[in-house]
Design an enzyme around this catalytic site. Sequence first.
Site, mmCIF file in Angstrom:
data_model
loop_
_atom_site.group_PDB
_atom_site.id
_atom_site.type_symbol
_atom_site.label_atom_id
_atom_site.label_comp_id
_atom_site.label_asym_id
_atom_site.label_seq_id
_atom_site.Cartn_x
_atom_site.Cartn_y
_atom_site.Cartn_z
ATOM 1 N N GLY A 1 41.147 38.405 30.752
ATOM 2 C CA GLY A 1 41.507 37.149 31.428
ATOM 3 C C GLY A 1 41.626 35.984 30.462
ATOM 4 O O GLY A 1 41.120 36.014 29.334
ATOM 5 N N ARG B 1 39.603 27.926 33.485
ATOM 6 C CA ARG B 1 38.677 26.814 33.762
ATOM 7 C C ARG B 1 37.984 26.281 32.504
ATOM 8 O O ARG B 1 37.367 25.235 32.517
ATOM 9 C CB ARG B 1 37.641 27.254 34.822
ATOM 10 C CG ARG B 1 38.231 27.334 36.212
ATOM 11 C CD ARG B 1 37.324 28.079 37.179
ATOM 12 N NE ARG B 1 37.434 29.532 37.008
ATOM 13 C CZ ARG B 1 36.781 30.431 37.753
ATOM 14 N NH1 ARG B 1 35.948 30.028 38.696
ATOM 15 N NH2 ARG B 1 36.943 31.726 37.542
ATOM 16 N N GLU C 1 35.573 38.411 48.510
ATOM 17 C CA GLU C 1 35.662 37.286 47.577
ATOM 18 C C GLU C 1 35.482 35.967 48.327
ATOM 19 O O GLU C 1 35.862 35.851 49.498
ATOM 20 C CB GLU C 1 37.022 37.291 46.876
ATOM 21 C CG GLU C 1 37.155 38.392 45.837
ATOM 22 C CD GLU C 1 36.020 38.383 44.840
ATOM 23 O OE1 GLU C 1 35.928 37.433 44.041
ATOM 24 O OE2 GLU C 1 35.189 39.310 44.863
ATOM 25 N N GLY D 1 44.316 41.184 37.981
ATOM 26 C CA GLY D 1 43.036 41.317 38.680
ATOM 27 C C GLY D 1 42.091 42.305 38.018
ATOM 28 O O GLY D 1 42.498 43.097 37.164
ATOM 29 N N THR D 2 40.809 42.232 38.444
ATOM 30 C CA THR D 2 39.780 43.074 37.820
ATOM 31 C C THR D 2 40.037 44.568 38.087
ATOM 32 O O THR D 2 39.768 45.410 37.224
ATOM 33 C CB THR D 2 38.378 42.682 38.327
ATOM 34 O OG1 THR D 2 38.415 42.566 39.759
ATOM 35 C CG2 THR D 2 37.929 41.356 37.751
ATOM 36 N N LEU E 1 35.487 44.183 30.743
ATOM 37 C CA LEU E 1 36.740 43.489 31.069
ATOM 38 C C LEU E 1 36.821 42.160 30.317
ATOM 39 O O LEU E 1 35.973 41.289 30.479
ATOM 40 C CB LEU E 1 36.815 43.228 32.574
ATOM 41 C CG LEU E 1 36.626 44.462 33.467
ATOM 42 C CD1 LEU E 1 36.797 44.078 34.933
ATOM 43 C CD2 LEU E 1 37.591 45.572 33.075
ATOM 44 N N ALA E 2 37.836 42.045 29.488
ATOM 45 C CA ALA E 2 37.941 40.844 28.662
ATOM 46 C C ALA E 2 39.398 40.418 28.496
ATOM 47 O O ALA E 2 39.797 39.886 27.467
ATOM 48 C CB ALA E 2 37.317 41.112 27.289
#
Length: 463
Positions: A12, A16, A155, A78-79, A9-10
């Site tokens: 996002g 931050r 979470e 979302g993931t 998963l890349a």
Amino acid sequence: MESFYAIVLAAGAGTRMKSNKAKVIHEICGKPMVNWVIQAVKASDVDNIIVVTGHQEEQVRPCIVEEVEFVSQREQLGTGHAVMQVIPYIEGEKGNCLVLCGDTPLITSETIKQLIQEHTENKRAMTVLTAIFEEPKGYGRIIRDYNQNVAGIVEHRDANAEQLQIKEINTGMYCFDIEYLLDSLSKLSNQNDQKEYYLTDTVSIIRDSGGKVGATILSNVDEMMGINDRIQLSCAQKIMNRRIIERHMSNGVTFLDPDSCIIEDNVTIENDTIVYPSTILEGNTKIGQNCTIGPNSKITDTVIGNNVTIINSVTIDSKIDDKSKVGPFAYLRPGSQVGKNVKIGDFVEIKNSVVGDDTKISHLTYVGDAEIGENVNLGCGVVVVNYDGQKKQKTIVGDNSFIGCNVNLVSPVEVKANAFVAAGSTITEEVPENSLAIARSRQTIIKDWVINKGRLRGKKPEV
Ligand code: UD1
Ligand code: CA
């Protein structure tokens, strides 16, 4: 036949990081972090790799050098939503599928293999890679039932006070049975604090549908570090750098102060080379045996032979052959090819030039766009005047020539073999073989000029 997939998963943004660049392509030891994850997957013999990209995917995809399948996640919901994008690729398949995050670069192939092994041996529907954290803030917590079986993941932001006490956390890495994964994805909802589709909810969904869920607890917690901000980036850089340096040390390379050095992953170093403190080795640098490198040197994309010494210098895209010495305070710019047993001394800059074997360029010299032969001596302060303000031109100095101190070689010009050029000369025309060139005005002496002009600066001499 059963297939084995890995989904990375890349997609996002990585807000931050406070960066204009997507998080997963921030580099660790010279390599975009997502590539570290992909390489660990490859090294654990999983070849069907699907990378989900979204945020800035036109920049992210070209950074991924391995052969992978790309899938787009247009909106990052979302993931779980990210994995849903892969459904068309795995639908109807039987077998297993890893899911890893592109922001956990420290994961090793040994751990991935262990995850796969425990998952397949125990015939599970899902295995979560977990870790025990004294300070689990920010991570999803592993909920276990009264039999200690994994029952769900909550979470951090959705957890109640009791759940926040749990120290077993979700690393964000999993192995799924493909059929269970597909079924659970179809049942995911976004009813949570972030209104996102959480991949972590698949745990309870799979359990509810009768699937066996287990956990593999990670023994080396470094490996699960997720990089969300620049502080974690620097921690991961330090750990990865140490791993790389330890690999070189096991191959017979000495580091006098490993923590002060930065060595990128593609660098190769042969045995009995000593690396002094504060040395940075980057790109496709290759270093031979018995060299002394550093201190305080930055060596990028440079191929170095055996028995070479480099002190306090910077080299870029260059070649330095056996037994040569560079520095202190030398600068080799792109295209410098230094032969065997050459001396490049202090405050010498070389650019796009060939320097033949046994040649000495000991101090305060600039050599640009030149071909310097073998066994040449360039005296202190020689300048190759390669730029006329419009274009760069070439200078050639033949074998065994001697160029005196403070000489300008105005390009294009050639000094043939075995020639001498007197100190202070400005050479604009060819110097033939075996000859001496002097190109400066003769010295004039005007006797007692100082006294007669009243310009004496010390005591008046007695007569
Ligand atoms: C996730 C886990 C959390 C775990 C932690 C470990 C969920 C809901 N939570 O949280 O339980 O403890 O990782 O590090 O899964 N991504 C996408 N598309 C999206 C969202 C994310 O591709 O829509 C990618 C990101 O690029 C990143 C990875 O998924 O590589 C993880 O996303 P991130 O937002 O960092 O999840 P965490 O909040 O860390
Ligand atoms: Ca994360």
